[in-house]
Design an enzyme around this catalytic site. Structure first.
Site, PDB file in Angstrom:
ATOM      1  N   HIS A 145       0.536   2.289  -6.654  1.00  0.00           N
ATOM      2  CA  HIS A 145      -0.017   1.608  -6.819  1.00  0.00           C
ATOM      3  C   HIS A 145      -0.034   0.541  -6.440  1.00  0.00           C
ATOM      4  O   HIS A 145      -1.194   0.571  -5.789  1.00  0.00           O
ATOM      5  CB  HIS A 145       1.934   0.710  -6.679  1.00  0.00           C
ATOM      6  CG  HIS A 145       1.833   0.578  -4.935  1.00  0.00           C
ATOM      7  ND1 HIS A 145       1.765  -0.320  -3.924  1.00  0.00           N
ATOM      8  CD2 HIS A 145       2.297   1.453  -3.702  1.00  0.00           C
ATOM      9  CE1 HIS A 145       2.035  -0.219  -2.270  1.00  0.00           C
ATOM     10  NE2 HIS A 145       2.672   1.345  -3.058  1.00  0.00           N
ATOM     11  N   CYS A 155       3.458   6.142  -0.060  1.00  0.00           N
ATOM     12  CA  CYS A 155       3.039   5.669  -1.333  1.00  0.00           C
ATOM     13  C   CYS A 155       1.475   5.389  -1.414  1.00  0.00           C
ATOM     14  O   CYS A 155       1.689   5.324  -0.306  1.00  0.00           O
ATOM     15  CB  CYS A 155       4.052   4.892  -1.929  1.00  0.00           C
ATOM     16  SG  CYS A 155       5.745   4.965  -2.572  1.00  0.00           S
TER      17      CYS A 155
END
Length: 593
Positions: free
Chosen positions: A483, A502
């Site tokens: 992301h 992440c």
């Protein structure tokens, strides 16, 4: 005349069979277990006698197989019985005239196993050398007048050598195909599809056609990074054979303009590793830290993931003084990791090297897009796995995980009642898709704990959202994805293990354009327009793209530069300990029924 001579020798040899069988099995042998009588033995070919001995040894070996040699038990591959059963227990490495040429050829191959970062001793090399030496001494040499010299061929020696060689071949090929140990031994969460092949049939064909070396090469990882690591291993082994590189004495930082014995040691160290050309090693100013030496330091720093400032501070000095043997071990560990992953990663794929904090988009083994990333903290480490990217989300929400809520958000909420409006966070009644937003002031936050909190916190899309403007989804059990981020400054750090697991990426727009490039309706202009609208939108990819989150602390760039990185999650250490402590007694290849 020759046949009769051999038969006479075998008849005389019969009386010694019980003792030899006892040695062969590593324990006492009852008389009724011995091959029947000398007259029957004399009518059988050497190969038939070897076949019967192999069959007996396999059937008596147990599970997992245990076969003795000179009183020492060898824990054989679990594929060994299957291999011989399919071959009707016929000898693989000899015939009636003795050993076949491929026996010595294979010994040469496993003697060179260190070139693949493997240990020759794992493949019974000492025992095989003893067995073959005894056979070569006893082989019948026939002159042109058919006279014979030496002792008759020993079926027992041939059968033992056959079992050792076959087990070594199965184990070595299995290690080339899938590694010395299962990755799950090191990481129980490992989720990478490994290569599968029925080795028993492949290797039987390889032996029968005398194409062992050619077939073993087919088992090696095809990715060019592996072959370049192999070349680097040879290079560093040569450095070790020359005595390694000198240590640079401890002291204050060194930089351009400094002089002294420590500068001389630095020159010698960088010359040994190839960072400083030998032409700059000598000269009247060799104890001077000059421009050439500063550039050599920067080169060293770049390929070790350090800040390339040309100054030898504590971090650079520590990297300089890592012994060459440790670098050899590091290369070997990463060659092992390449054997764990699929032979073919795909026509195109996305690879994140966690230890290097970088993402690579690869097409036909060529990097077409590269960017810096932020990965998980040591206690929130990013897992190793692969999955297919299938869609992306523009202007994503962030559903705050419960652990992050308890550890980071709840203390801030209790201190600042306005926290929700400042960070654009909503409180939802539950984690269900139909959950409704409620007023956070209706909750007594002083009494809230991780255990009793039943609500969901959701941060709305916007410039302050930690996910940024785009997230890239490849569904997986870890809920890890790529992301964008609102904290762009983090990409300027050398060490970027700062996230909750992440991967934050440096160039989200470029990656979005790439993954949607085969869909003509999603032009770069349309992507940016959709993002600027601020509305959350999911976009399916025209075709799935494999994503590999991997962990490499050593590799070789396309230009031949050997790169090393710190073991940020201590996974090298765990792998090294596992390789040292785990008996090499099993096959990691799939056994196909």
């Amino acid at each position: 005349m020759r046949t009769q001579s051999i038969r006479n020798r075998l008849l005389k040899f019969t009386v010694l069979i019980p003792a030899i069988l006892a040695l062969f099995s590593g324990c006492a042998v009852k008389n009724e277990e011995i091959l029947e009588p000398a007259a029957d033995v004399s009518r059988e070919t050497t190969s038939e006698q070897v076949r019967k001995l192999i069959q007996r040894e396999i059937k008596d070996a147990g599970t997992p197989p245990r076969i003795s040699f000179g009183g020492k038990f060898i824990y054989a591959s679990t594929m060994l019985p299957r291999f011989y059963e399919r071959n009707n227990y016929r000898p693989v490495w000899s015939d009636d005239n003795g050993l076949l040429p491929q026996a010595d050829a294979f010994v040469t191959i496993i003697s060179d196993a260190s070139k693949e970062g493997l240990n020759p001793a794992d493949y019974h090399l000492p025992e095989i050398n003893v067995a073959l030496s005894e056979i070569h001494q006893d082989e019948v040499v026939t002159a042109s007048n058919y006279q014979t010299y030496g002792e008759p061929l020993s079926p027992y020696g041939l059968s033992k050598a056959d079992l050792l060689l076959t087990d070594a071949l199965l184990k070595y090929s299995s290690h080339l195909l899938n590694g010395r140990i299962h990755p799950e031994v090191v990481d129980t969460a490992w989720m990478i599809r490994h290569r599968e092949m029925d080795l028993t049939d492949v290797l039987r064909s390889a032996v029968e056609t005398n194409q062992i070396e050619e077939n073993l090469k087919r088992l090696l990882p095809e990715n060019p990074v592996y072959s370049r690591l192999k070349d680097a291993l040879a290079q560093y082994q040569q450095i070790a054979e020359r005595g390694g590189w000198p240590m640079v004495p401890e002291g204050s930082k060194m930089e351009k303009g400094h002089r002294g014995d420590r500068v001389l040691a630095l020159r010698a160290r960088l010359t040994a590793s190839g960072d400083l050309s030998e032409e700059y090693q000598q000269g009247e100013h060799s104890d001077l830290f000059d421009n050439n030496l500063a550039e050599a330091v920067r080169r060293f720093q770049r390929r070790h993931g350090l800040k390339p400032d040309g100054v030898v501070g504590p971090s650079t000095l520590a990297a300089l003084n890592v012994p060459v043997q440790k670098r050899i071990n590091q290369i070997e560990l990463n060659m092992e990791r390449w054997r764990w992953i699929p032979q073919n990663l795909g026509r195109r794929y996305i690879l994140v090297n966690i230890a290097n904090y970088e993402l690579y988009v690869v097409e036909y083994n060529r990097t077409v897009l590269r960017m810096r990333v932020v990965v998980g903290k040591p206690y929130w480490n990013t897992p190793v796995f692969n999955a297919d990217m299938t869609y992306l989300v523009l202007n994503p929400y962030w559903n705050i995980p419960k652990t992050i809520f308890a550890e980071e958000k709840l203390p801030k909420i209790k201190k600042d009642p306005e926290y929700f409006s400042k960070d654009n966070i909503k409180v939802l009644t539950s984690w269900s898709p139909n959950a409704q937003a409620i007023d956070p002031s209706t909750i007594d936050w002083s009494k809230v704990t991780e255990q009793n909190f039943r609500y969901r916190l959701r941060q709305e899309p916007g410039p302050g959202n930690p996910l940024g403007r785009i997230k890239f989804m490849f569904p997986n059990p870890y809920h890890v994805y790529l992301h964008d981020t609102s904290q762009k400054y983090l990409f300027n750090r050398v060490e970027r293990n700062l996230s909750h697991g992440c991967i934050r990426i440096e160039k989200p727009y470029e990656l979005a354009e790439y993954v949607l490039s085969s869909d003509p309706s999603w032009t770069p202009e349309k992507i940016r327009k959709a993002i600027n609208k601020g509305t959350t939108q999911s976009v399916r990819l025209p075709e799935p793209i494999p994503v590999y989150l991997l962990y490499f602390t050593a590799w070789v760039d396309d230009d031949g530069t050997v790169e090393f990185r710190d073991d940020i999650y201590q996974r090298d250490r765990a792998l090294e300990e596992a390789l040292r402590s785990t008996p090499q007694t099993f096959s990691s290849a799939k056994e196909v029924m």
